[in-house]
Design a protein around this motif. Structure first.
Motif, PDB file in Angstrom:
ATOM      1  N   THR A 283       5.155  27.582  49.476  1.00  9.68           N
ATOM      2  CA  THR A 283       6.234  26.641  49.775  1.00  9.68           C
ATOM      3  C   THR A 283       7.482  27.105  49.047  1.00  9.68           C
ATOM      4  OG1 THR A 283       4.705  24.776  50.013  1.00  9.68           O
ATOM      5  CG2 THR A 283       7.017  24.246  49.626  1.00  9.68           C
ATOM      6  N   GLU A 289      13.839  24.504  56.498  1.00  9.55           N
ATOM      7  CA  GLU A 289      13.432  25.175  57.722  1.00  9.55           C
ATOM      8  C   GLU A 289      14.623  25.298  58.672  1.00  9.55           C
ATOM      9  OE1 GLU A 289       8.810  23.712  58.354  1.00  9.55           O
ATOM     10  OE2 GLU A 289      10.450  22.592  59.261  1.00  9.55           O
ATOM     11  N   ARG A 303       6.258  17.482  65.252  1.00  7.23           N
ATOM     12  CA  ARG A 303       7.390  16.800  64.617  1.00  7.23           C
ATOM     13  C   ARG A 303       8.686  17.409  65.142  1.00  7.23           C
ATOM     14  NH1 ARG A 303       9.074  20.014  60.214  1.00  7.23           N
ATOM     15  NH2 ARG A 303       7.531  21.540  59.535  1.00  7.23           N
ATOM     16  N   ASP A 307      11.884  20.481  58.060  1.00  4.66           N
ATOM     17  CA  ASP A 307      11.503  20.096  56.705  1.00  4.66           C
ATOM     18  C   ASP A 307      12.537  20.636  55.723  1.00  4.66           C
ATOM     19  OD1 ASP A 307      10.153  19.408  54.360  1.00  4.66           O
ATOM     20  OD2 ASP A 307       8.197  19.808  55.262  1.00  4.66           O
ATOM     21  N   SER A 308      12.590  20.035  54.556  1.00  4.15           N
ATOM     22  CA  SER A 308      13.527  20.487  53.526  1.00  4.15           C
ATOM     23  C   SER A 308      13.055  21.743  52.817  1.00  4.15           C
ATOM     24  CB  SER A 308      13.747  19.373  52.496  1.00  4.15           C
ATOM     25  OG  SER A 308      12.506  19.020  51.878  1.00  4.15           O
TER      26      SER A 308
END
Length: 360
Positions: A283, A289, A303, A307-308
């Protein structure tokens, strides 16, 4: 792919090796031993390259110690590739021999003109090789006529009769790409090639600033950034966290948090050994992203919002991979990636000898 924190630490860790650069010199000849003046010689994945002189001789100086692929390339010939491991102060002699190409540019050009399906195949090829990111939208093959594109049983296969010239206007690089193998299907992409980077001249100071910022973003979160930060012990400080996933006897995957000291052993000469038994889940919190990642045909999560953090997975062949002081795997096929790092293709790559400026 790394902030300014890594720069002074990397200089300290690799200072002794960097003080003794290596030299790579040799000749480029054809299969009959005739010198090939003007042949291109470069270190794959870098900005380091030159041309052979009238006698077919070449010389590359001030090369940092590490693992390299030396490539000889010329239109009308198949490229020759030699792998080197350069020690500090090494004087490496490399003699390259180029065999004639088996197909001609004319044959492929006629095929391209007559086959209306070729344009769709080219779009498929560029999507698989260059990627689907925002950078890929501004990256194109300038000489597609050298490509032979064929589809068999739902699989695209590509050959090139000359080096591809690729212009990346998102990052400000022009690439010469020697394609060795390419196959793509609906479920997989497999290709091999060598590229030489040349920085393009910006049209204005504003464009130079945009390119500098884009290159730094492309670097952060990449495999090169990850490996370099593991070498100098700054991975966690730069936003990385890790978990090891292993399959138990019942087929279930179990994960455990992995401190960075478990992952990379570094020798006194700056070389490292990445040790991973199982799957390494990575990560990276330093960059979100890319929105295009969610639209990729390789993305499988239900989704809609990016994402952060960027998430990737690494698999290491036989659980062990050697990494040179520049952060380059000695065997380029020893580390396989999936997730966000696999989504980023050639259009998102910066040279292996690139480092972000301290202010980026």
């Amino acid at each position: 792919m790394r902030p300014s924190l890594l720069l002074p630490l990397l200089a300290v860790a690799l200072g002794s090796a960097a003080a003794q650069p290596a030299v790579v010199a040799g000749t480029v000849r054809d299969a009959d031993g005739t010198p090939l003046p003007g042949a291109s010689v470069y270190l794959s994945g870098t900005t380091r390259g030159t041309s052979a002189d009238a006698g077919g001789r070449f010389r590359l100086e001030a090369v940092p110690p590490g693992a390299y692929r030396v490539v000889g390339s010329m239109v009308g010939f198949a490229p020759d590739v030699r792998e080197l491991r350069l020690a500090p102060g090494a004087q490496a002699a490399v003699d390259l021999s180029l065999a004639p190409a088996t197909r001609t540019l004319g044959d492929v050009g006629v095929e391209a003109e007559r086959d209306g399906r070729w344009a769709r195949r080219l779009a498929w090829f560029e999507k698989a090789l260059l990627g689907e990111s925002a950078n890929a939208d501004s990256t194109h093959v300038l000489n597609p006529e050298v490509l032979d594109l064929r589809v068999r049983w739902g699989e695209l296969r590509a050959e090139a009769t000359a080096p591809l010239v690729i212009e990346n206007r998102a990052l400000g690089y022009r690439l010469t790409y020697d394609l060795h193998a390419f196959r793509a299907s609906a479920t997989s992409v497999r290709y091999d090639g060598d590229e030489h980077f040349e920085a393009m001249a910006p049209a204005s100071p504003a464009q130079a600033e945009r390119w500098a910022a884009a290159r730094a973003r492309a670097y952060r979160g990449s495999l090169a950034h990850l490996l370099q930060s593991l070498l100098v012990g700054t991975a966690e400080a730069e936003g990385y966290s890790f978990e090891i996933a292993r399959e138990d006897t019942y087929g279930a995957w179990r994960t455990v948090r992995a401190p960075t000291r478990w992952l990379m052993d570094v020798d006194a000469d700056g070389w490292g050994t990445l040790r991973v038994r199982g799957r390494l889940d990575v990560t990276y919190a330093g960059e979100p992203e890319e929105p295009a990642y969610l639209r990729s045909e390789w993305f499988r999560e239900p989704r809609r919002r990016p994402d952060s953090a960027q998430r990737s997975s690494l698999t290491v062949d036989r659980g062990r991979a050697r990494v040179d002081p520049q952060g380059t795997p000695e065997d380029p096929f020893s580390i396989s990636t999936s997730g966000h790092q696999a989504f980023e293709r050639l259009a998102d790559r910066v040279p292996e000898d690139y480092r972000p400026p301290p202010d980026l």
